[in-house]
Each structure stands twice: as structure tokens, then as C-alpha cells.
Write a protein that holds these residues in place. Structure first.
Motif, PDB file in Angstrom:
ATOM      1  N   ARG A   1       1.950   3.462   2.926  1.00  0.00           N
ATOM      2  CA  ARG A   1       1.437   4.828   3.079  1.00  0.00           C
ATOM      3  C   ARG A   1       2.124   5.772   2.094  1.00  0.00           C
ATOM      4  O   ARG A   1       1.476   6.657   1.505  1.00  0.00           O
ATOM      5  CB  ARG A   1       1.646   5.307   4.512  1.00  0.00           C
ATOM      6  CG  ARG A   1       1.077   6.697   4.766  1.00  0.00           C
ATOM      7  CD  ARG A   1       1.148   7.103   6.226  1.00  0.00           C
ATOM      8  NE  ARG A   1       0.119   6.468   7.020  1.00  0.00           N
ATOM      9  CZ  ARG A   1       0.332   5.547   7.955  1.00  0.00           C
ATOM     10  NH1 ARG A   1       1.579   5.147   8.211  1.00  0.00           N
ATOM     11  NH2 ARG A   1      -0.660   5.018   8.630  1.00  0.00           N
ATOM     12  N   ASN A   2       3.425   5.587   1.895  1.00  0.00           N
ATOM     13  CA  ASN A   2       4.146   6.428   0.929  1.00  0.00           C
ATOM     14  C   ASN A   2       3.611   6.223  -0.482  1.00  0.00           C
ATOM     15  O   ASN A   2       3.471   7.175  -1.257  1.00  0.00           O
ATOM     16  CB  ASN A   2       5.644   6.110   0.972  1.00  0.00           C
ATOM     17  CG  ASN A   2       6.318   6.668   2.202  1.00  0.00           C
ATOM     18  OD1 ASN A   2       5.808   7.598   2.832  1.00  0.00           O
ATOM     19  ND2 ASN A   2       7.457   6.114   2.557  1.00  0.00           N
ATOM     20  N   ARG A   3       3.312   4.986  -0.816  1.00  0.00           N
ATOM     21  CA  ARG A   3       2.808   4.709  -2.160  1.00  0.00           C
ATOM     22  C   ARG A   3       1.411   5.286  -2.361  1.00  0.00           C
ATOM     23  O   ARG A   3       1.085   5.795  -3.432  1.00  0.00           O
ATOM     24  CB  ARG A   3       2.817   3.203  -2.417  1.00  0.00           C
ATOM     25  CG  ARG A   3       4.226   2.631  -2.564  1.00  0.00           C
ATOM     26  CD  ARG A   3       4.204   1.117  -2.586  1.00  0.00           C
ATOM     27  NE  ARG A   3       3.453   0.599  -3.735  1.00  0.00           N
ATOM     28  CZ  ARG A   3       3.026  -0.650  -3.824  1.00  0.00           C
ATOM     29  NH1 ARG A   3       3.256  -1.503  -2.834  1.00  0.00           N
ATOM     30  NH2 ARG A   3       2.368  -1.038  -4.900  1.00  0.00           N
ATOM     31  N   VAL A   4       0.585   5.213  -1.342  1.00  0.00           N
ATOM     32  CA  VAL A   4      -0.742   5.822  -1.430  1.00  0.00           C
ATOM     33  C   VAL A   4      -0.614   7.327  -1.624  1.00  0.00           C
ATOM     34  O   VAL A   4      -1.300   7.934  -2.453  1.00  0.00           O
ATOM     35  CB  VAL A   4      -1.575   5.503  -0.174  1.00  0.00           C
ATOM     36  CG1 VAL A   4      -2.861   6.327  -0.156  1.00  0.00           C
ATOM     37  CG2 VAL A   4      -1.923   4.013  -0.129  1.00  0.00           C
TER      38      VAL A   4
ATOM     39  N   LEU B   1      -6.601   1.601   2.034  1.00  0.00           N
ATOM     40  CA  LEU B   1      -7.363   1.043   0.924  1.00  0.00           C
ATOM     41  C   LEU B   1      -8.469   1.993   0.489  1.00  0.00           C
ATOM     42  O   LEU B   1      -8.709   2.186  -0.713  1.00  0.00           O
ATOM     43  CB  LEU B   1      -7.974  -0.298   1.336  1.00  0.00           C
ATOM     44  CG  LEU B   1      -7.266  -1.561   0.849  1.00  0.00           C
ATOM     45  CD1 LEU B   1      -7.880  -2.799   1.494  1.00  0.00           C
ATOM     46  CD2 LEU B   1      -7.275  -1.670  -0.659  1.00  0.00           C
ATOM     47  N   ALA B   2      -9.141   2.609   1.456  1.00  0.00           N
ATOM     48  CA  ALA B   2     -10.203   3.559   1.113  1.00  0.00           C
ATOM     49  C   ALA B   2      -9.644   4.713   0.290  1.00  0.00           C
ATOM     50  O   ALA B   2     -10.253   5.138  -0.701  1.00  0.00           O
ATOM     51  CB  ALA B   2     -10.859   4.095   2.392  1.00  0.00           C
ATOM     52  N   THR B   3      -8.482   5.215   0.671  1.00  0.00           N
ATOM     53  CA  THR B   3      -7.870   6.321  -0.076  1.00  0.00           C
ATOM     54  C   THR B   3      -7.487   5.880  -1.481  1.00  0.00           C
ATOM     55  O   THR B   3      -7.655   6.629  -2.449  1.00  0.00           O
ATOM     56  CB  THR B   3      -6.637   6.853   0.668  1.00  0.00           C
ATOM     57  OG1 THR B   3      -7.017   7.262   1.994  1.00  0.00           O
ATOM     58  CG2 THR B   3      -6.033   8.042  -0.060  1.00  0.00           C
ATOM     59  N   ALA B   4      -6.965   4.653  -1.615  1.00  0.00           N
ATOM     60  CA  ALA B   4      -6.623   4.137  -2.948  1.00  0.00           C
ATOM     61  C   ALA B   4      -7.876   4.007  -3.811  1.00  0.00           C
ATOM     62  O   ALA B   4      -7.872   4.362  -4.997  1.00  0.00           O
ATOM     63  CB  ALA B   4      -5.918   2.789  -2.819  1.00  0.00           C
ATOM     64  N   TYR B   5      -8.962   3.520  -3.225  1.00  0.00           N
ATOM     65  CA  TYR B   5     -10.218   3.396  -3.974  1.00  0.00           C
ATOM     66  C   TYR B   5     -10.797   4.777  -4.311  1.00  0.00           C
ATOM     67  O   TYR B   5     -11.394   4.974  -5.373  1.00  0.00           O
ATOM     68  CB  TYR B   5     -11.231   2.589  -3.174  1.00  0.00           C
ATOM     69  CG  TYR B   5     -10.940   1.107  -3.095  1.00  0.00           C
ATOM     70  CD1 TYR B   5     -10.602   0.377  -4.228  1.00  0.00           C
ATOM     71  CD2 TYR B   5     -11.017   0.429  -1.877  1.00  0.00           C
ATOM     72  CE1 TYR B   5     -10.342  -0.978  -4.158  1.00  0.00           C
ATOM     73  CE2 TYR B   5     -10.756  -0.941  -1.801  1.00  0.00           C
ATOM     74  CZ  TYR B   5     -10.418  -1.635  -2.935  1.00  0.00           C
ATOM     75  OH  TYR B   5     -10.157  -2.984  -2.875  1.00  0.00           O
TER      76      TYR B   5
ATOM     77  N   THR C   1       6.644   1.404  -6.469  1.00  0.00           N
ATOM     78  CA  THR C   1       7.575   0.388  -6.946  1.00  0.00           C
ATOM     79  C   THR C   1       6.886  -0.730  -7.687  1.00  0.00           C
ATOM     80  O   THR C   1       7.523  -1.709  -8.073  1.00  0.00           O
ATOM     81  CB  THR C   1       8.330  -0.207  -5.750  1.00  0.00           C
ATOM     82  OG1 THR C   1       7.371  -0.723  -4.833  1.00  0.00           O
ATOM     83  CG2 THR C   1       9.181   0.839  -5.076  1.00  0.00           C
ATOM     84  N   ALA C   2       5.574  -0.623  -7.844  1.00  0.00           N
ATOM     85  CA  ALA C   2       4.855  -1.722  -8.485  1.00  0.00           C
ATOM     86  C   ALA C   2       4.248  -1.279  -9.796  1.00  0.00           C
ATOM     87  O   ALA C   2       3.050  -1.286  -9.985  1.00  0.00           O
ATOM     88  CB  ALA C   2       3.756  -2.255  -7.566  1.00  0.00           C
TER      89      ALA C   2
ATOM     90  N   LEU D   1      -0.857  -1.306  -6.491  1.00  0.00           N
ATOM     91  CA  LEU D   1      -0.979  -0.776  -5.135  1.00  0.00           C
ATOM     92  C   LEU D   1      -2.190  -1.398  -4.423  1.00  0.00           C
ATOM     93  O   LEU D   1      -2.083  -1.838  -3.270  1.00  0.00           O
ATOM     94  CB  LEU D   1      -1.130   0.742  -5.179  1.00  0.00           C
ATOM     95  CG  LEU D   1      -1.476   1.420  -3.852  1.00  0.00           C
ATOM     96  CD1 LEU D   1      -0.394   1.163  -2.811  1.00  0.00           C
ATOM     97  CD2 LEU D   1      -1.677   2.923  -4.053  1.00  0.00           C
ATOM     98  N   ILE D   2      -3.331  -1.444  -5.107  1.00  0.00           N
ATOM     99  CA  ILE D   2      -4.529  -2.019  -4.492  1.00  0.00           C
ATOM    100  C   ILE D   2      -4.305  -3.497  -4.180  1.00  0.00           C
ATOM    101  O   ILE D   2      -4.698  -3.997  -3.114  1.00  0.00           O
ATOM    102  CB  ILE D   2      -5.746  -1.826  -5.422  1.00  0.00           C
ATOM    103  CG1 ILE D   2      -6.114  -0.334  -5.492  1.00  0.00           C
ATOM    104  CG2 ILE D   2      -6.938  -2.640  -4.928  1.00  0.00           C
ATOM    105  CD1 ILE D   2      -7.168  -0.004  -6.527  1.00  0.00           C
TER     106      ILE D   2
END
Length: 428
Positions: free
Chosen positions: A140-143, A187-191, A99-100, A165-166
């Protein structure tokens, strides 16, 4: 009012790629429009493209911008936002919780926003992107949605959504309302995802920055699955920079701590270990280490006996087919092109649900043909890769492969290869 420069063949190719990227058959699209399958087949071959009514219907059904089919003037470069990949609207995954979406005005601005999001301190994204829901389920859904965007090779959208997201994950961490280890894992998964995207774009400098953040958050999370995944992307960065010996050592050290008792492990745990081992396959084969390549492959095959995660919406992509794909890639890296083609042949008829993996198979097939001097076969393989994941073929490594193949066609006996290379922006 089709513009003169939009050739029938080009229009047909745009329609075909849009259909393939949405994994729809000609029959399915024809039925949705009330036509016979032969109508779609004719359009994709460049016949009947002078019928504006049919083209408008096709554009609406497949989400193709009108100018791609010559139905409208091309947008001005001053007002065009980031181009949709091959004119296909990505409706499927936008509803998955992303959503972002930042409204960056240019590819350079988008890249700057992503790099800024990786830096310490307040991010540009935090100021420029409206805050979305910050409960743990939404985050979690966004990741997970960003992982799906990567698996389906929608890199343009992924690069737009990652900064927001980050930023939201970091703000949620500062708020202290959500369990810290959980947020660190997200955060680790996003990175990790940012690292993989930057490596696809050959931006190694920013990838080092992203993977450093991923490793730090993975250690804070205390989750061995997250840690294994972060080690995997760090290994990828090392191997890309030709530090293959260090990469192999890192994989071996981490895998030794996580291996064993596979029948009692969760699917996520097994997938993380399996993907780490496959990264070891890639690193060791690029370094010419046949013994380590064989060892990592053997262990990865053992892990694959206990888990299958091979859908675009899966947390990770690991299964026996993915192991086989990495074996093909390793053979190509080791210079065994003939063996690579033998190993790839049965995979071309096997269902591979993840577009990024389907494209990888055809890219490695193209590399093998290129090594053997079979430029025509290599070109056809690249076209197949493009039909699986158009954006993936436009990343630097594939563009360089196409340019190299075209340059070796000294007598220009393959004009279609030269046109393909030129279309990718790398004429020989």
C-alpha cells in the motif's frame, strides 16, 4: 573546467529549475551554502558562473549532475542511464517505500517493461526486478508513493518503478496470502496510475490496455471508491480518443449511483466522486457540450464543500481549487479564452501545493493566450509551467503547443519562443 558550450545563461537556468522543482527559495538555498541570497540570484541570472567552487557546491546541494553545470564532460550516450529530470535527484519520495527500481538501460526498454507488466501471464518485471516486501502495508505504501510521483510530475522515475510494483502485486495475488479484494484495489490503483502516465505520453494504445486491467480489478475489489477512480481514467481514455459522448454518458451513469449524502461520506469517497465529475467537465467541454459542462461543474463544486485533498502526498487531488482549474480548462476548450484568463487570474496567486496542478494552470493560461494571438504572454505562461513541473512541459501535448506558437511567429519577433521550442525538441 566548464565546457565552452555551457553558456552562463543556460547554467543559471538549470540551477533555477532545480531549485524551483524542490520548492526551495533562493534564501533557503543560499543559507544552506553559507551565501547571501544575492549570490543565488546572480547565478540564476547567469552571472558568476565561472566560479567552479561555487558551482560544485550548488550542484551538490541541489543534486544537479556536474555535466549539467559544465563541471564535467557529458556522459556518453552508450553509458548514460535514463536522465534525471532536469538534473534533479528525487530524494524526497524514494524513501516512501519504492524498493523495486528496475535498472532499465534506455527509455525504450523502460517503456517495454511497463507495457509487458500490463499483459496477461508472467511479466518481464517479475523476472528482472528483485522482489520487495509483499505484506499489505508495504504494498500500500508503494502504491501511494507512485501516486505521489505522478502528482509531482516525476514521470521518469514513475515509469521505472511501476513494472516492479505491478509484478509484485500480481505475485502477491497469486500467493493468496493477502485478502483478494484488498489486492485487487491496490492493483486497480496501480493500473490507473499507469493509464494516466501513458496518456501523458500520448500512448493511447497502451493506455487502453492499462485501463482495461484497472476496470477488471476495480470490479473484483467491490470498492465503490476504486471503481469510481477506474471509471474516471477510462473516461479520460475515451475523451482523448474523441469519444466524448460516450465519456459523458459513462460519467453521468456512474456519478448518479454515487452522488448524494456528501456530509456522511469519507474523504476518499468524496475525492473519487469529485474527480470523476471533473473528468466529466473535461469530456463535455471538449465535445462542446456547454450544458453538461455546467452541470458537472455545479455538482463538483457541491462535493468540494465537504472535502479538501490538495497535497502531493494525498491519495487523490481534489479541492475547490482543482474544481476552479478545471473550469479554466473547460473555458479554454470551449473557445472562451477571455473568460478563461479572467478565471485563471485569481488562481495564479493562490497556493497550489501539487506541482502537476500548478503546471496545468499555466499551461491552460498559455493555451488561452495562444487562442487570442498573444504569443509573448503564452510563452511566459509556458515558462512558468516549466518552473512548476519541467517533465510535464516535455510531454507531447505541450511540445506541440510550443511548436504551434513558434510557427505562428512568422517574423520571428520572439526569438526566446523559438529557442524554447527548439529546446523541447520541436522547432517550428
Amino acid at each position: 573546467m566548464a565546457e565552452a558550450h555551457e553558456s552562463p545563461r543556460r547554467i543559471g537556468e538549470v540551477i533555477r529549475q532545480a531549485r524551483v522543482l524542490q520548492r526551495r527559495s533562493q534564501k533557503n538555498v543560499a543559507a544552506a551554502l553559507g551565501y547571501h541570497q544575492s549570490k543565488v540570484s546572480r547565478l540564476e541570472s547567469g552571472r558568476g558562473t565561472d566560479d567552479m567552487r561555487v558551482l560544485r557546491a550548488m550542484a551538490q546541494e541541489l543534486g544537479i549532475p556536474p555535466h549539467k553545470l559544465g563541471l564535467a564532460p557529458a556522459p556518453s550516450s552508450r553509458t548514460t542511464a535514463v536522465a534525471e529530470p532536469e538534473g534533479v535527484h528525487r530524494r524526497t519520495f524514494l524513501a516512501a517505500g519504492i524498493t523495486a527500481l528496475g535498472a532499465a538501460s534506455s527509455p525504450a526498454a523502460i517503456r517495454d517493461a511497463l507495457v509487458q507488466a500490463l499483459l496477461p501471464g508472467p511479466t518481464l518485471a517479475a523476472a528482472s526486478v528483485p522482489r520487495a516486501a509483499s505484506d499489505v502495508a508495504s504494498l500500500r505504501n508503494r502504491v501511494g508513493a507512485t501516486r505521489r510521483l505522478f502528482h509531482t510530475c516525476d514521470y521518469a522515475t514513475l515509469e521505472r518503478v511501476l513494472p516492479g510494483l505491478i509484478a509484485d502485486l500480481r505475485c502477491a495475488s497469486d500467493d493468496g496470502k493477502i485478502d483478494a479484494p484488498t489486492l485487487s484495489g491496490l492493483l486497480a490503483t496501480a493500473y490507473q496510475t499507469a493509464t494516466s502516465l501513458l496518456l501523458k505520453q500520448h500512448d493511447q494504445g497502451s493506455a487502453w490496455l492499462a485501463v482495461g486491467r484497472a476496470m477488471a480489478e476495480a470490479e473484483r475489489s467491490g470498492d465503490p471508491v476504486v471503481l469510481a477512480s477506474s471509471v474516471r481514467v477510462q473516461t479520460h481514455v475515451l475523451a482523448r480518443e474523441k469519444h466524448t459522448a460516450q465519456a459523458v454518458t459513462l460519467v453521468r451513469h456512474t456519478a448518479d449511483q454515487l452522488s448524494g449524502s456528501y456530509d456522511r461520506r469519507s474523504p476518499k469517497y468524496l475525492a473519487a466522486v469529485g474527480l470523476l465529475l471533473l473528468r466529466g467537465v473535461t469530456a463535455s467541454s471538449r465535445g462542446g457540450d456547454r450544458a453538461s459542462t455546467a452541470e458537472f461543474l455545479t455538482e463538483a463544486k457541491e462535493v468540494a464543500r465537504y472535502v479538501t485533498l490538495n497535497q502531493p502526498d494525498a491519495w487523490a487531488n481534489f479541492c475547490q481549487t482543482n474544481v476552479a482549474l478545471h473550469e479554466v480548462s473547460a473555458l479554454v476548450a470551449l473557445g472562451d479564452a477571455g473568460l478563461a484568463l479572467q478565471a485563471a487570474r485569481p488562481l495564479t496567486n493562490r497556493p497550489i501545493p501539487v506541482p502537476e496542478r500548478r503546471a496545468a494552470l499555466w499551461v491552460e493560461t498559455a493555451r488561452a493566450h495562444s487562442q487570442l494571438g498573444r504569443l509573448a504572454d503564452g510563452y511566459q505562461a509556458l515558462r512558468m509551467a516549466e518552473s512548476c513541473a519541467a517533465q510535464d512541459v516535455r510531454r507531447p501535448a505541450i511540445r506541440h503547443l510550443a511548436a504551434d506558437m513558434a510557427a505562428r511567429d512568422h517574423r520571428r519577433t520572439l526569438p526566446e519562443l523559438h529557442r524554447f521550442s527548439h529546446r523541447l525538441g520541436v522547432p517550428a
